[in-house]
Design a protein around this motif. Structure first.
Motif, PDB file in Angstrom:
ATOM      1  N   ASN A  61      55.683  23.406  47.106  1.00 49.36           N
ATOM      2  CA  ASN A  61      55.544  24.770  46.570  1.00 49.36           C
ATOM      3  C   ASN A  61      54.150  25.065  46.032  1.00 49.36           C
ATOM      4  OD1 ASN A  61      58.218  24.949  47.090  1.00 49.36           O
ATOM      5  ND2 ASN A  61      58.898  24.754  44.969  1.00 49.36           N
ATOM      6  N   ASP A  62      53.247  24.070  46.104  1.00 50.13           N
ATOM      7  CA  ASP A  62      51.894  24.234  45.566  1.00 50.13           C
ATOM      8  C   ASP A  62      51.920  24.549  44.062  1.00 50.13           C
ATOM      9  OD1 ASP A  62      49.180  24.127  45.784  1.00 50.13           O
ATOM     10  OD2 ASP A  62      48.923  26.213  46.375  1.00 50.13           O
ATOM     11  N   ILE A  84      49.313  24.780  37.845  1.00 46.27           N
ATOM     12  CA  ILE A  84      48.292  25.406  38.691  1.00 46.27           C
ATOM     13  C   ILE A  84      48.544  26.909  38.731  1.00 46.27           C
ATOM     14  CG2 ILE A  84      47.363  25.549  41.030  1.00 46.27           C
ATOM     15  CD1 ILE A  84      48.104  22.592  41.391  1.00 46.27           C
ATOM     16  N   SER A  85      47.505  27.663  38.440  1.00 45.63           N
ATOM     17  CA  SER A  85      47.660  29.121  38.465  1.00 45.63           C
ATOM     18  C   SER A  85      46.377  29.743  38.989  1.00 45.63           C
ATOM     19  CB  SER A  85      47.964  29.650  37.062  1.00 45.63           C
ATOM     20  OG  SER A  85      46.856  29.419  36.219  1.00 45.63           O
ATOM     21  N   GLY A  91      41.332  29.376  40.694  1.00 50.96           N
ATOM     22  CA  GLY A  91      42.479  28.868  39.954  1.00 50.96           C
ATOM     23  C   GLY A  91      42.105  27.960  38.797  1.00 50.96           C
ATOM     24  N   GLN A  92      43.119  27.622  38.018  1.00 46.40           N
ATOM     25  CA  GLN A  92      42.937  26.612  36.990  1.00 46.40           C
ATOM     26  C   GLN A  92      44.159  25.728  36.944  1.00 46.40           C
ATOM     27  OE1 GLN A  92      42.450  29.050  33.368  1.00 46.40           O
ATOM     28  NE2 GLN A  92      44.282  28.006  32.615  1.00 46.40           N
ATOM     29  N   ALA A 127      38.581  26.682  39.518  1.00 44.86           N
ATOM     30  CA  ALA A 127      37.354  27.031  38.810  1.00 44.86           C
ATOM     31  C   ALA A 127      37.291  26.305  37.465  1.00 44.86           C
ATOM     32  CB  ALA A 127      37.311  28.536  38.571  1.00 44.86           C
ATOM     33  N   ARG A 128      38.476  25.931  36.938  1.00 46.11           N
ATOM     34  CA  ARG A 128      38.558  25.312  35.609  1.00 46.11           C
ATOM     35  C   ARG A 128      39.692  24.299  35.587  1.00 46.11           C
ATOM     36  NH1 ARG A 128      38.215  26.079  29.943  1.00 46.11           N
ATOM     37  NH2 ARG A 128      40.195  25.637  28.925  1.00 46.11           N
ATOM     38  N   ILE A 129      39.432  23.142  34.985  1.00 41.88           N
ATOM     39  CA  ILE A 129      40.486  22.158  34.752  1.00 41.88           C
ATOM     40  C   ILE A 129      40.547  21.907  33.246  1.00 41.88           C
ATOM     41  CG2 ILE A 129      41.313  19.811  35.202  1.00 41.88           C
ATOM     42  CD1 ILE A 129      39.888  19.934  37.919  1.00 41.88           C
ATOM     43  N   GLU A 130      41.768  21.952  32.714  1.00 39.68           N
ATOM     44  CA  GLU A 130      41.961  21.724  31.282  1.00 39.68           C
ATOM     45  C   GLU A 130      42.519  20.332  31.040  1.00 39.68           C
ATOM     46  OE1 GLU A 130      43.099  26.143  29.638  1.00 39.68           O
ATOM     47  OE2 GLU A 130      44.583  24.555  29.398  1.00 39.68           O
ATOM     48  N   TRP A 131      42.139  19.782  29.916  1.00 37.99           N
ATOM     49  CA  TRP A 131      42.761  18.562  29.412  1.00 37.99           C
ATOM     50  C   TRP A 131      43.335  18.902  28.043  1.00 37.99           C
ATOM     51  CZ3 TRP A 131      41.502  16.500  24.690  1.00 37.99           C
ATOM     52  CH2 TRP A 131      42.042  15.242  24.374  1.00 37.99           C
ATOM     53  N   ARG A 132      44.569  18.536  27.811  1.00 31.81           N
ATOM     54  CA  ARG A 132      45.177  18.720  26.490  1.00 31.81           C
ATOM     55  C   ARG A 132      45.857  17.426  26.097  1.00 31.81           C
ATOM     56  NH1 ARG A 132      47.790  24.615  25.842  1.00 31.81           N
ATOM     57  NH2 ARG A 132      46.326  25.759  27.145  1.00 31.81           N
ATOM     58  N   SER A 133      45.866  17.149  24.810  1.00 30.12           N
ATOM     59  CA  SER A 133      46.567  15.961  24.327  1.00 30.12           C
ATOM     60  C   SER A 133      47.053  16.201  22.915  1.00 30.12           C
ATOM     61  CB  SER A 133      45.609  14.766  24.324  1.00 30.12           C
ATOM     62  OG  SER A 133      46.208  13.679  23.664  1.00 30.12           O
ATOM     63  N   ALA A 134      48.116  15.520  22.534  1.00 31.98           N
ATOM     64  CA  ALA A 134      48.480  15.508  21.119  1.00 31.98           C
ATOM     65  C   ALA A 134      47.260  14.999  20.354  1.00 31.98           C
ATOM     66  CB  ALA A 134      49.676  14.599  20.898  1.00 31.98           C
TER      67      ALA A 134
END
Ligand SMILES: CC(C)(COP(=O)(O)OP(=O)(O)OC[C@H]1O[C@@H](n2cnc3c(N)ncnc32)[C@H](O)[C@@H]1OP(=O)(O)O)[C@@H](O)C(=O)NCCC(=O)NCCS
Length: 193
Positions: A61-62, A84-85, A91-92, A127-134
């Motif tokens: 489904n990408d 992915i959006s 996209g990011q 165009a953008r990749i995010e990293w999130r962490s506790a």
């Protein structure tokens, strides 16, 4: 989208298959994985089979692109681009990962994530990749910093997992950024908080 295999100097990144269920289940017994990720705990073989089926659906489904990380044919971790959006040219996505306890500290995640980021920008049109962490996950933050992510702030109670909510750190990497590590206010030069 058809699953893609990525290769680096030491690693092969390939979508997980049913025969990986035992290795994934074993890896997820390590409390550090549920502590910092959304992986269920306790984790049983059925969780692994469900996850493998979901990964196949996400590729088709990408929605998300997830790879098992293999070293010498052994599964040593998991990495994915999630949420992915946006359209194909702008996209990011959010990067997420874990490495088995016995394979940590050998540079494997930096190597695997570098390949995933290159693919995301060059082939998936991000165009953008995010990293999130506790907040407080120093090994993950150091990995992100090494990859060139810029620290962007603290999201109050921004980390949600089956264990509840916690404050989150967020960092971002743009396609146009160089990958040179920057200074993070949450990490000193030695990498401690
Ligand atoms: C975070 C994680 C994936 C890092 O994987 P890894 O293969 O050990 O990482 P690398 O060997 O590529 O090291 C990357 C950086 O982290 C640092 N690092 C690794 N383990 C560390 C530790 N225990 N304490 C402090 N720093 C550590 C390395 O020194 C390196 O930083 P540097 O380039 O500034 O020297 C791994 O620790 C893990 O799976 N943790 C549990 C799950 C998790 O936290 N996932 C991320 C959720 S956001």
């Amino acid at each position: 989208m058809t699953p893609v295999t990525l290769c680096t100097a030491r690693l092969e990144l390939r979508t997980p298959a049913d025969e990986d269920a035992e290795a994934i289940t074993l890896a997820c017994q390590d409390p550090e994985i549920p502590r910092w990720t959304v992986v269920p705990s306790p984790y049983g073989i059925e969780d692994a089979h469900q996850f493998i089926a979901l990964v196949a659906k996400w590729w088709a489904n990408d929605e998300e692109t997830t790879w098992a990380i293999r070293h010498d044919e052994k599964l040593i971790g998991m990495i994915g681009l999630h949420q992915i959006s946006g359209n194909v040219d702008g996209g990011q996505a959010e990067i997420g990962f874990w490495i088995t306890g016995d394979a940590r500290g050998a540079g494997f995640m930096t190597e695997a994530a570098g390949a995933v980021i290159d693919w995301g920008f060059a082939e998936r049109g991000l165009a953008r990749i995010e990293w999130r962490s506790a907040a407080g996950n120093i090994p993950s933050a150091r990995t992100a910093r090494s990859l060139g992510f810029r620290y962007e702030g603290l999201l109050r109670q921004g980390h949600a997992s089956p264990r509840g909510r916690a404050d989150a750190w967020i960092a971002g990497l743009l396609k146009s950024d160089d990958r040179f590590p920057t200074s993070w206010p949450t990490l000193n030069d030695e990498g401690d908080a």
